[in-house]
Design an enzyme around this catalytic site. Structure first.
Site, PDB file in Angstrom:
ATOM      1  N   ASP A  68     -17.934  17.912  28.942  1.00 51.72           N
ATOM      2  CA  ASP A  68     -18.208  17.447  27.590  1.00 51.72           C
ATOM      3  C   ASP A  68     -19.586  16.833  27.440  1.00 51.72           C
ATOM      4  O   ASP A  68     -20.407  16.866  28.360  1.00 51.72           O
ATOM      5  CB  ASP A  68     -17.090  16.567  27.030  1.00 51.72           C
ATOM      6  CG  ASP A  68     -16.638  15.480  27.973  1.00 51.72           C
ATOM      7  OD1 ASP A  68     -15.447  15.169  27.978  1.00 51.72           O
ATOM      8  OD2 ASP A  68     -17.496  14.951  28.728  1.00 51.72           O
TER       9      ASP A  68
ATOM     10  N   LYS B  73     -16.938  16.703  21.947  1.00 52.49           N
ATOM     11  CA  LYS B  73     -16.605  15.284  21.848  1.00 52.49           C
ATOM     12  C   LYS B  73     -17.821  14.419  21.664  1.00 52.49           C
ATOM     13  O   LYS B  73     -18.018  13.446  22.364  1.00 52.49           O
ATOM     14  CB  LYS B  73     -15.854  14.802  23.097  1.00 52.49           C
ATOM     15  CG  LYS B  73     -14.408  15.194  23.103  1.00 52.49           C
ATOM     16  CD  LYS B  73     -13.639  14.145  23.853  1.00 52.49           C
ATOM     17  CE  LYS B  73     -12.172  14.481  23.860  1.00 52.49           C
ATOM     18  NZ  LYS B  73     -11.428  13.584  24.736  1.00 52.49           N
TER      19      LYS B  73
ATOM     20  N   MET C   6     -18.043   2.450  23.317  1.00 55.06           N
ATOM     21  CA  MET C   6     -17.832   3.064  21.996  1.00 55.06           C
ATOM     22  C   MET C   6     -17.928   2.041  20.866  1.00 55.06           C
ATOM     23  O   MET C   6     -17.205   2.143  19.881  1.00 55.06           O
ATOM     24  CB  MET C   6     -16.444   3.761  21.938  1.00 55.06           C
ATOM     25  CG  MET C   6     -16.256   4.799  23.018  1.00 55.06           C
ATOM     26  SD  MET C   6     -14.576   5.436  23.083  1.00 55.06           S
ATOM     27  CE  MET C   6     -13.718   4.134  23.956  1.00 55.06           C
TER      28      MET C   6
HETATM   29  N1  SAH Z   1     -15.463   7.657  30.860  1.00 54.40           N
HETATM   30  C1  SAH Z   1     -16.709   7.141  30.378  1.00 54.40           C
HETATM   31  C2  SAH Z   1     -16.563   6.488  29.017  1.00 54.40           C
HETATM   32  C3  SAH Z   1     -16.236   7.462  27.945  1.00 54.40           C
HETATM   33  S1  SAH Z   1     -16.073   6.701  26.383  1.00 54.40           S
HETATM   34  C4  SAH Z   1     -17.285   6.177  31.402  1.00 54.40           C
HETATM   35  O1  SAH Z   1     -16.600   5.785  32.351  1.00 54.40           O
HETATM   36  O2  SAH Z   1     -18.475   5.839  31.296  1.00 54.40           O
HETATM   37  C5  SAH Z   1     -17.640   7.018  25.680  1.00 54.40           C
HETATM   38  C6  SAH Z   1     -18.479   5.771  25.694  1.00 54.40           C
HETATM   39  O3  SAH Z   1     -19.031   5.580  26.962  1.00 54.40           O
HETATM   40  C7  SAH Z   1     -19.674   5.795  24.785  1.00 54.40           C
HETATM   41  O4  SAH Z   1     -19.339   5.534  23.451  1.00 54.40           O
HETATM   42  C8  SAH Z   1     -20.505   4.687  25.373  1.00 54.40           C
HETATM   43  O5  SAH Z   1     -20.015   3.441  24.986  1.00 54.40           O
HETATM   44  C9  SAH Z   1     -20.222   4.855  26.834  1.00 54.40           C
HETATM   45  N2  SAH Z   1     -21.269   5.585  27.562  1.00 54.40           N
HETATM   46  C10 SAH Z   1     -21.148   6.713  28.254  1.00 54.40           C
HETATM   47  N3  SAH Z   1     -22.306   7.035  28.852  1.00 54.40           N
HETATM   48  C11 SAH Z   1     -23.184   6.073  28.519  1.00 54.40           C
HETATM   49  C12 SAH Z   1     -24.541   5.816  28.845  1.00 54.40           C
HETATM   50  N4  SAH Z   1     -25.245   6.639  29.637  1.00 54.40           N
HETATM   51  N5  SAH Z   1     -25.127   4.714  28.350  1.00 54.40           N
HETATM   52  C13 SAH Z   1     -24.444   3.869  27.561  1.00 54.40           C
HETATM   53  N6  SAH Z   1     -23.167   4.062  27.222  1.00 54.40           N
HETATM   54  C14 SAH Z   1     -22.529   5.140  27.706  1.00 54.40           C
END
Ligand code: SAH
Length: 508
Positions: free
Chosen positions: A35, A57, A171
């Site tokens: 995704d 997504k 998020m």
């Molecule tokens: N499973 C993922 C989270 C998915 S939910 C994890 O463990 O990181 C999606 C959220 O992850 C986004 O809205 C944001 O808040 C965060 N996110 C994912 N990658 C990011 C990044 N490189 N920098 C900042 N926030 C990030």
């Protein structure tokens, strides 16, 4: 026989944060389901033959519903495929990986979880914020910011969160004003340090800092968009001292690498390690010579030559391919002395167990001429297997000392057709710098553009927006011939020196 699904955490963005196990299962999968948040560079780790399915997504834009994704994973596994389900960060941290695993488990299909580095910890870390620190907090909570705290059905325990040292929201960009207001309402000090980190661990990383009271306003002013992590707590103040990533000398710089794909990695990796965003547009790829006969003939009569001179690592590789095809190995060179144009070429020979008698120190034909002259070579038969198109100064000078010189084309360089499109994309997104590692990289790049494009590039190089870096004077001259202003040119003509020179340029 049914297959297996690996739920793999891709990490937060920096491709180096994928786990070794993740890389291993990626390298042997039949299908890859990924995704938006998974770094596209990681897709290259899967075999070319693997089926790749993008399931989207991005924010509210769900290319495929969760039910459809679950079904897809089940179908692929039932079909006997080894599937990698690549998810941003960690698959079980706000990643709906649990639901995907349940769907597989319900059908008795095999799965494994390969945890990843979650953005909830890594984005703060790359912004210089430890989520726990003995000086500031003894606890940390990870919370979804997706739920609108204004909604009556919100299940978030704001009263409890207001008591926890560090609170990390994922998020949470859209709801940031509500989140901060709710924490203050629940008793958290409005002066508590807070920060948002967008695209953490990537060259696009962006950090906004403030207090619980003013962070929403500051984030709005900065135009902060998802994806971002929000950190609330005393730890956010440690960033002042601990920010490191954004201080790397090439942080956030968009740099074009024009080397052949087979040779680009050392330059790309070196620049990326200094924080740069690398865009690879290979201007050259190597093909066998149009007429292989001269090289085959030379390889068949190596014992007739006193010297073999190599002018590039690629020349060494091409020569050994021909040697192998003739059923020979390095022993065929037993009677020959060897010369190399520079350390990289000498190193390629050494990989094959051969030590060059002469290695030029200035990495170009003139340097090699000087080094050979010192040996007083005369009356010798000299073989130069090299690119089909190359400068004449080396063979002509050696011949002028009374040697019999035979130049044979060992390979030819062509412009990869797909690069024109890659270049147009790169230019439309804007570039900070272009690196040239040979005259041919300049010529081929400029030939991919029309006159307008060439003029525009030249203008950008003169008026400051675009930094042109050339590995040596000959490459620089070719660039100047196209009207480019060359601002970075290392003293030594090596990839490492070029990387250092660019970094020094931006540091000053
Ligand atoms: N499973 C993922 C989270 C998915 S939910 C994890 O463990 O990181 C999606 C959220 O992850 C986004 O809205 C944001 O808040 C965060 N996110 C994912 N990658 C990011 C990044 N490189 N920098 C900042 N926030 C990030």
């Amino acid at each position: 026989m049914s297959g297996k699904v690996y739920l793999v955490g891709a990490g937060p963005g920096d491709p180096g944060l994928l786990t070794l196990k993740g890389a291993r299962v990626l390298a042997s999968c039949d299908a890859l389901v990924y995704d938006w948040l998974a770094n596209p560079e990681l897709l290259d780790l899967a075999p070319e033959s693997a089926v790749r399915v993008y399931v989207g997504k991005k924010g509210g834009d769900h290319t495929m519903s969760q039910e459809r994704i679950n079904e897809l994973l089940c179908d692929l596994a039932a079909d006997g495929k080894t599937v990698v389900r690549l998810k941003g960060g960690d698959p079980f941290v706000f990643g709906r990986g649990g639901e995907e695993a349940s769907a597989l488990a319900a059908k008795g299909l095999a799965f494994e979880v390969v945890p990843g580095v979650t953005s909830a910890i890594a984005a703060p870390a790359y912004a210089g914020i430890p989520v726990t620190d003995r000086r500031a907090t003894t606890e940390v909570a990870f919370v979804t910011g997706h739920e609108d705290p204004g909604k009556p059905e919100s299940t978030i325990k704001w009263g409890a969160l207001a008591q926890i040292g560090t609170v990390v929201f994922l998020m949470g960009v859209k709801n940031l004003p509500n989140i901060c207001a709710k924490l203050i309402e629940a008793g958290r000090d409005p002066a508590t340090p807070a920060a948002c980190v967008r695209w953490g661990s990537t060259p696009q990383q962006e950090t906004v800092t403030g207090t619980l009271a003013d962070l929403p306003q500051r984030a709005a002013q900065a135009g902060l968009k998802p994806p971002a992590i929000t950190i609330v707590g005393q730890v956010a103040a440690l960033r002042q001292e601990l920010a490191w990533f954004e201080k790397l000398p090439l942080f956030g710089k968009r740099i074009l690498v024009t080397r052949a794909r087979s040779q680009a990695s050392r330059l790309s990796e070196g620049l990326a390690a200094l924080g740069a965003k690398i865009i690879e547009v290979p201007t050259i790829s190597f093909l066998p010579p149009e007429d292989p006969e001269p090289l085959e003939t030379a390889v068949a009569m190596l014992e007739d030559f006193h010297w073999v001179i190599f002018t590039s690592p690629n020349g060494v590789d091409a020569f050994f391919t021909a040697l192998g095809e003739a059923g020979k190995d390095a022993r065929a060179l037993a009677g020959c002395k060897l010369a190399a144009i520079g350390p990289a070429t000498a190193a390629t020979l050494l990989q094959r167990g051969l030590i060059a008698e002469v290695t030029a120190r200035t990495f170009q034909a003139e340097g090699l001429i000087e080094a050979l002259e010192a040996k007083g070579i005369t009356g010798q038969r000299v073989l130069i297997p090299r690119a089909a198109q190359a400068r004449e100064v080396l063979p002509e000078t050696i011949a002028s000392w009374g040697n019999l010189v035979q130049v044979v084309p060992a390979y030819r360089t062509v412009r990869p057709p797909e690069s024109t499109m890659l270049l147009a994309n790169a230019l439309s997104q804007g570039l900070d710098a272009i690196t040239f590692t040979a005259s041919s990289t300049v010529t081929n790049l400029m030939e991919m553009l029309d006159q307008n494009g060439r003029d525009l590039l030249a203008q950008q190089s003169r008026e400051g927006g675009l930094t042109v870096a050339a590995i040596g004077p000959i490459t620089a001259d070719t660039a100047k011939g196209y009207g480019l202003e060359v601002k970075v040119q290392p003293e030594k003509f090596t990839i490492e020196a070029l990387t250092e020179a660019l970094s020094a340029y931006y540091a000053s």
